[in-house]
Design a protein around this motif. Structure first.
Motif, PDB file in Angstrom:
ATOM      1  N   VAL A   8       0.924  -1.093   0.177  1.00 40.75           N
ATOM      2  CA  VAL A   8       0.029   0.040  -0.010  1.00 40.75           C
ATOM      3  C   VAL A   8       0.936   1.161   0.015  1.00 40.75           C
ATOM      4  CG1 VAL A   8      -1.774   1.251   1.302  1.00 40.75           C
ATOM      5  CG2 VAL A   8      -1.858  -1.230   1.197  1.00 40.75           C
ATOM      6  N   SER A   9       0.693   2.068  -1.222  1.00 40.67           N
ATOM      7  CA  SER A   9       1.644   3.321  -1.264  1.00 40.67           C
ATOM      8  C   SER A   9       1.027   4.550  -0.316  1.00 40.67           C
ATOM      9  CB  SER A   9       1.621   3.633  -2.447  1.00 40.67           C
ATOM     10  OG  SER A   9       2.548   4.929  -2.654  1.00 40.67           O
ATOM     11  N   CYS A  10       1.830   5.058   0.456  1.00 43.14           N
ATOM     12  CA  CYS A  10       1.161   6.277   1.232  1.00 43.14           C
ATOM     13  C   CYS A  10       2.380   7.341   1.265  1.00 43.14           C
ATOM     14  CB  CYS A  10       0.965   5.629   2.582  1.00 43.14           C
ATOM     15  SG  CYS A  10      -0.216   4.389   3.021  1.00 43.14           S
ATOM     16  N   PRO A  11       2.368   7.731   0.086  1.00 39.96           N
ATOM     17  CA  PRO A  11       3.636   8.805  -0.083  1.00 39.96           C
ATOM     18  C   PRO A  11       3.326  10.062   0.798  1.00 39.96           C
ATOM     19  CG  PRO A  11       2.433   8.568  -2.050  1.00 39.96           C
ATOM     20  CD  PRO A  11       1.949   7.609  -1.208  1.00 39.96           C
ATOM     21  N   PHE A  12       4.444  10.625   1.298  1.00 40.06           N
ATOM     22  CA  PHE A  12       4.474  11.863   2.004  1.00 40.06           C
ATOM     23  C   PHE A  12       4.279  13.064   1.188  1.00 40.06           C
ATOM     24  CE2 PHE A  12       6.552   8.884   5.235  1.00 40.06           C
ATOM     25  CZ  PHE A  12       5.711   9.001   6.249  1.00 40.06           C
ATOM     26  N   SER A  33       1.745  -1.463   4.545  1.00 35.87           N
ATOM     27  CA  SER A  33       2.414  -0.255   3.985  1.00 35.87           C
ATOM     28  C   SER A  33       3.998  -0.093   4.352  1.00 35.87           C
ATOM     29  CB  SER A  33       1.727   1.085   4.461  1.00 35.87           C
ATOM     30  OG  SER A  33       2.393   2.422   4.127  1.00 35.87           O
ATOM     31  N   PRO A  34       4.671  -0.288   3.165  1.00 32.94           N
ATOM     32  CA  PRO A  34       6.068  -0.562   3.874  1.00 32.94           C
ATOM     33  C   PRO A  34       6.781   0.764   4.403  1.00 32.94           C
ATOM     34  CG  PRO A  34       5.788  -1.403   1.502  1.00 32.94           C
ATOM     35  CD  PRO A  34       4.490  -0.730   1.945  1.00 32.94           C
ATOM     36  N   ILE A  35       6.186   1.925   4.014  1.00 33.93           N
ATOM     37  CA  ILE A  35       6.836   3.228   4.621  1.00 33.93           C
ATOM     38  C   ILE A  35       6.152   3.365   5.959  1.00 33.93           C
ATOM     39  CG2 ILE A  35       4.712   4.619   3.991  1.00 33.93           C
ATOM     40  CD1 ILE A  35       7.035   6.681   2.885  1.00 33.93           C
ATOM     41  N   HIS A  36       5.121   3.085   6.371  1.00 35.58           N
ATOM     42  CA  HIS A  36       4.617   2.855   7.553  1.00 35.58           C
ATOM     43  C   HIS A  36       4.701   1.611   8.679  1.00 35.58           C
ATOM     44  CE1 HIS A  36       2.516   6.885   7.258  1.00 35.58           C
ATOM     45  NE2 HIS A  36       1.810   6.468   5.758  1.00 35.58           N
ATOM     46  N   LEU A  37       5.248   0.717   7.650  1.00 31.70           N
ATOM     47  CA  LEU A  37       5.425  -0.761   8.552  1.00 31.70           C
ATOM     48  C   LEU A  37       4.428  -1.271   9.481  1.00 31.70           C
ATOM     49  CD1 LEU A  37       8.934   0.328  10.038  1.00 31.70           C
ATOM     50  CD2 LEU A  37       8.599  -0.995   7.992  1.00 31.70           C
ATOM     51  N   LYS A  38       3.080  -1.038   8.768  1.00 33.74           N
ATOM     52  CA  LYS A  38       1.776  -1.388   9.303  1.00 33.74           C
ATOM     53  C   LYS A  38       0.927  -1.741   8.241  1.00 33.74           C
ATOM     54  CE  LYS A  38       0.330   2.902  11.294  1.00 33.74           C
ATOM     55  NZ  LYS A  38      -0.194   3.427  12.353  1.00 33.74           N
ATOM     56  N   ASP A  39      -0.329  -2.118   8.668  1.00 36.57           N
ATOM     57  CA  ASP A  39      -1.469  -2.252   7.668  1.00 36.57           C
ATOM     58  C   ASP A  39      -2.161  -1.044   7.714  1.00 36.57           C
ATOM     59  OD1 ASP A  39      -1.011  -4.912   6.907  1.00 36.57           O
ATOM     60  OD2 ASP A  39      -2.310  -5.840   8.307  1.00 36.57           O
ATOM     61  N   LYS A  40      -2.687  -0.538   6.506  1.00 37.18           N
ATOM     62  CA  LYS A  40      -3.383   0.650   6.113  1.00 37.18           C
ATOM     63  C   LYS A  40      -4.571   0.321   5.340  1.00 37.18           C
ATOM     64  CE  LYS A  40      -1.978   4.561   7.057  1.00 37.18           C
ATOM     65  NZ  LYS A  40      -2.037   5.215   8.113  1.00 37.18           N
ATOM     66  N   PRO A  41      -5.785   1.024   5.572  1.00 36.02           N
ATOM     67  CA  PRO A  41      -6.825   0.678   4.234  1.00 36.02           C
ATOM     68  C   PRO A  41      -6.377   1.325   3.060  1.00 36.02           C
ATOM     69  CG  PRO A  41      -7.353   2.505   5.821  1.00 36.02           C
ATOM     70  CD  PRO A  41      -6.119   1.851   6.386  1.00 36.02           C
ATOM     71  N   CYS A  62      -3.170   4.417  -0.197  1.00 37.35           N
ATOM     72  CA  CYS A  62      -3.964   4.813   1.143  1.00 37.35           C
ATOM     73  C   CYS A  62      -5.077   5.509   1.069  1.00 37.35           C
ATOM     74  CB  CYS A  62      -2.848   5.649   2.218  1.00 37.35           C
ATOM     75  SG  CYS A  62      -1.502   4.798   2.734  1.00 37.35           S
ATOM     76  N   ARG A  63      -6.201   4.903   1.813  1.00 36.71           N
ATOM     77  CA  ARG A  63      -7.545   5.442   1.847  1.00 36.71           C
ATOM     78  C   ARG A  63      -7.613   6.595   2.960  1.00 36.71           C
ATOM     79  NH1 ARG A  63     -12.221   2.403   3.465  1.00 36.71           N
ATOM     80  NH2 ARG A  63     -11.076   0.583   3.725  1.00 36.71           N
TER      81      ARG A  63
END
Length: 85
Positions: A8-12, A33-41, A62-63
């Motif tokens: 899951v991509s959650c770019p800053f 999410s590799p960038i947050h090191l946890k699960d994300k919707p 990311c949702r």
């Protein structure tokens, strides 16, 4: 999304200047999410670059946080019957 490698991509940082069209096709409640090191919707997006990009032509973003304008920079099409009666 040219740098998307999976998960899951959650770019800053993400440009709000749209340069191609994508299609939102679904969602999930928990993806890693590799960038947050946890699960994300996440939203599931069909990209416009074909099956060789992302995960067989799709990526997850990311949702719920308007990442890359996915919640606010939306367009839609309405088809009208133009057949003469």
């Amino acid at each position: 999304m040219q740098t998307y490698i999976g998960g899951v991509s959650c770019p800053f940082i993400c440009s709000k200047h749209l340069d191609h069209g994508v299609l939102l096709v679904g969602y999930g409640s928990a993806g890693y999410s590799p960038i947050h090191l946890k699960d994300k919707p996440y939203w599931i997006i069909k990209n416009s670059w074909g099956e060789n990009c992302g995960e067989n032509g799709y990526y997850k973003i990311c949702r719920g946080s308007n990442v890359c304008g996915v919640d606010s920079l939306v367009s839609t099409v309405v088809a009208l019957n133009t057949k003469s009666q």
